[in-house]
Design a protein around this motif. Sequence first.
Motif, PDB file in Angstrom:
ATOM      1  N   ARG A  86       3.209  -0.327   7.385  1.00 28.78           N
ATOM      2  CA  ARG A  86       2.419  -1.626   6.955  1.00 28.78           C
ATOM      3  C   ARG A  86       2.915  -2.834   7.272  1.00 28.78           C
ATOM      4  NH1 ARG A  86       2.492  -4.517   2.604  1.00 28.78           N
ATOM      5  NH2 ARG A  86       3.635  -3.089   1.458  1.00 28.78           N
ATOM      6  N   VAL A  87       4.285  -2.953   6.959  1.00 26.59           N
ATOM      7  CA  VAL A  87       5.227  -4.319   7.292  1.00 26.59           C
ATOM      8  C   VAL A  87       5.131  -4.539   8.597  1.00 26.59           C
ATOM      9  CG1 VAL A  87       7.484  -5.239   6.969  1.00 26.59           C
ATOM     10  CG2 VAL A  87       6.563  -4.092   5.049  1.00 26.59           C
ATOM     11  N   GLN A  88       5.557  -3.414   9.363  1.00 26.10           N
ATOM     12  CA  GLN A  88       5.488  -3.506  11.161  1.00 26.10           C
ATOM     13  C   GLN A  88       4.134  -4.093  11.605  1.00 26.10           C
ATOM     14  OE1 GLN A  88       7.003   0.045  12.992  1.00 26.10           O
ATOM     15  NE2 GLN A  88       8.945  -0.402  12.240  1.00 26.10           N
ATOM     16  N   ALA A  89       2.970  -3.603  10.925  1.00 27.15           N
ATOM     17  CA  ALA A  89       1.735  -4.060  11.451  1.00 27.15           C
ATOM     18  C   ALA A  89       1.287  -5.165  10.860  1.00 27.15           C
ATOM     19  CB  ALA A  89       0.768  -2.930  10.982  1.00 27.15           C
ATOM     20  N   ARG A  90       2.190  -5.930  10.011  1.00 25.33           N
ATOM     21  CA  ARG A  90       1.828  -7.312   9.557  1.00 25.33           C
ATOM     22  C   ARG A  90       0.844  -7.369   8.422  1.00 25.33           C
ATOM     23  NH1 ARG A  90       4.261 -10.170  14.447  1.00 25.33           N
ATOM     24  NH2 ARG A  90       6.508 -10.308  14.119  1.00 25.33           N
ATOM     25  N   LEU A  91       0.541  -6.311   7.636  1.00 25.12           N
ATOM     26  CA  LEU A  91      -0.634  -6.188   6.854  1.00 25.12           C
ATOM     27  C   LEU A  91       0.007  -6.293   5.401  1.00 25.12           C
ATOM     28  CD1 LEU A  91      -2.648  -3.243   8.247  1.00 25.12           C
ATOM     29  CD2 LEU A  91      -3.228  -5.537   8.411  1.00 25.12           C
ATOM     30  N   SER A  92      -0.781  -6.997   4.350  1.00 21.12           N
ATOM     31  CA  SER A  92      -0.464  -6.818   3.159  1.00 21.12           C
ATOM     32  C   SER A  92      -1.031  -5.709   2.692  1.00 21.12           C
ATOM     33  CB  SER A  92      -1.004  -8.195   2.242  1.00 21.12           C
ATOM     34  OG  SER A  92      -2.404  -8.147   2.418  1.00 21.12           O
ATOM     35  N   LEU A  93      -0.514  -5.349   1.342  1.00 22.10           N
ATOM     36  CA  LEU A  93      -1.102  -4.270   0.671  1.00 22.10           C
ATOM     37  C   LEU A  93      -2.555  -4.410   0.504  1.00 22.10           C
ATOM     38  CD1 LEU A  93       0.303  -1.703  -0.474  1.00 22.10           C
ATOM     39  CD2 LEU A  93       0.455  -3.038  -2.833  1.00 22.10           C
ATOM     40  N   ARG A  94      -2.920  -5.374   0.209  1.00 21.76           N
ATOM     41  CA  ARG A  94      -4.358  -5.689  -0.105  1.00 21.76           C
ATOM     42  C   ARG A  94      -5.130  -5.459   1.083  1.00 21.76           C
ATOM     43  NH1 ARG A  94      -6.469  -7.433  -4.297  1.00 21.76           N
ATOM     44  NH2 ARG A  94      -4.382  -8.342  -5.217  1.00 21.76           N
ATOM     45  N   GLN A  95      -4.778  -5.909   2.277  1.00 21.71           N
ATOM     46  CA  GLN A  95      -5.219  -6.015   3.618  1.00 21.71           C
ATOM     47  C   GLN A  95      -5.525  -4.354   4.427  1.00 21.71           C
ATOM     48  OE1 GLN A  95      -2.678  -8.485   5.637  1.00 21.71           O
ATOM     49  NE2 GLN A  95      -4.346 -10.025   6.203  1.00 21.71           N
ATOM     50  N   LEU A  96      -4.324  -3.676   3.939  1.00 21.85           N
ATOM     51  CA  LEU A  96      -4.319  -2.487   4.159  1.00 21.85           C
ATOM     52  C   LEU A  96      -5.247  -1.492   3.525  1.00 21.85           C
ATOM     53  CD1 LEU A  96      -3.465   0.151   6.022  1.00 21.85           C
ATOM     54  CD2 LEU A  96      -1.354   0.305   4.540  1.00 21.85           C
ATOM     55  N   ALA A  97      -5.291  -1.693   1.997  1.00 20.99           N
ATOM     56  CA  ALA A  97      -6.263  -1.220   0.954  1.00 20.99           C
ATOM     57  C   ALA A  97      -7.628  -1.303   1.545  1.00 20.99           C
ATOM     58  CB  ALA A  97      -5.856  -1.465  -0.426  1.00 20.99           C
ATOM     59  N   GLU A  98      -7.859  -2.421   2.025  1.00 20.47           N
ATOM     60  CA  GLU A  98      -9.343  -2.863   2.387  1.00 20.47           C
ATOM     61  C   GLU A  98      -9.744  -1.886   3.580  1.00 20.47           C
ATOM     62  OE1 GLU A  98     -11.475  -6.869   3.680  1.00 20.47           O
ATOM     63  OE2 GLU A  98     -10.269  -7.017   1.876  1.00 20.47           O
ATOM     64  N   GLN A  99      -8.629  -2.095   4.605  1.00 16.38           N
ATOM     65  CA  GLN A  99      -8.882  -1.486   5.802  1.00 16.38           C
ATOM     66  C   GLN A  99      -9.131   0.139   5.781  1.00 16.38           C
ATOM     67  OE1 GLN A  99      -6.523  -2.913   9.074  1.00 16.38           O
ATOM     68  NE2 GLN A  99      -6.788  -4.879   8.508  1.00 16.38           N
ATOM     69  N   ALA A 100      -8.270   0.550   4.721  1.00 11.73           N
ATOM     70  CA  ALA A 100      -8.158   1.980   4.608  1.00 11.73           C
ATOM     71  C   ALA A 100      -9.471   2.456   3.561  1.00 11.73           C
ATOM     72  CB  ALA A 100      -7.049   2.482   4.106  1.00 11.73           C
ATOM     73  N   GLY A 101     -10.184   1.511   3.022  1.00 12.78           N
ATOM     74  CA  GLY A 101     -10.999   1.990   2.014  1.00 12.78           C
ATOM     75  C   GLY A 101     -10.710   2.605   0.914  1.00 12.78           C
ATOM     76  N   VAL A 102      -9.387   2.225   0.286  1.00 12.82           N
ATOM     77  CA  VAL A 102      -8.963   2.559  -1.012  1.00 12.82           C
ATOM     78  C   VAL A 102      -8.343   1.449  -1.870  1.00 12.82           C
ATOM     79  CG1 VAL A 102      -7.742   4.787  -0.071  1.00 12.82           C
ATOM     80  CG2 VAL A 102      -6.510   2.592  -0.019  1.00 12.82           C
ATOM     81  N   SER A 103      -8.472   1.538  -3.071  1.00 15.62           N
ATOM     82  CA  SER A 103      -8.042   0.514  -4.196  1.00 15.62           C
ATOM     83  C   SER A 103      -6.675   0.073  -3.911  1.00 15.62           C
ATOM     84  CB  SER A 103      -8.190   0.854  -5.440  1.00 15.62           C
ATOM     85  OG  SER A 103      -7.305   1.758  -5.853  1.00 15.62           O
ATOM     86  N   ASN A 104      -6.233  -1.254  -3.957  1.00 14.09           N
ATOM     87  CA  ASN A 104      -4.976  -1.878  -4.090  1.00 14.09           C
ATOM     88  C   ASN A 104      -3.878  -1.035  -5.014  1.00 14.09           C
ATOM     89  OD1 ASN A 104      -3.429  -3.951  -2.993  1.00 14.09           O
ATOM     90  ND2 ASN A 104      -3.669  -5.163  -4.865  1.00 14.09           N
TER      91      ASN A 104
END
Length: 137
Positions: free
Chosen positions: A21-39
């Motif tokens: 996630r860090v390498q992809a420069r995504l915040s926890l919130r951004q990844l959660a949203e893109q993956a369709g799961v809760s933060n």
Amino acid sequence: MARGRVGKTVGSLGDYLREQRVQARLSLRQLAEQAGVSNPYLSQIERGLRKPSAEVLQQIAKALRISAEQLYIRAGIISPEEGVGGSVELAVLADPGLTERQKQSLLDVYASFLAQNAPGPGEAHPTGHDTEGADHG
């Protein structure tokens, strides 16, 4: 190189996800949203408090643009030592015609068959049971 520790697998999965996630420069919130799961759920996965289903891992892998197979291995769903044998698990996980529950049930049954067929220390297989279902004609 084999590590047979299940507890450690979940922790290493979380560490690996955080790293990706860090390498992809995504915040926890951004990844959660893109993956369709809760933060909070994603945070618990990263901290090793939750073990996600294969479906959730697939969604996270898609969002991170990484191989779902790597996540399955780190989560302990498939074993890297299985090599070609892991294709059974991958085929089940990739089948769009199955629900998540059906996939998990098939994987559980498959794993139990493998465990049942593995010779234990000092144990002999019962005779006559291995030939059930043999072709009669």
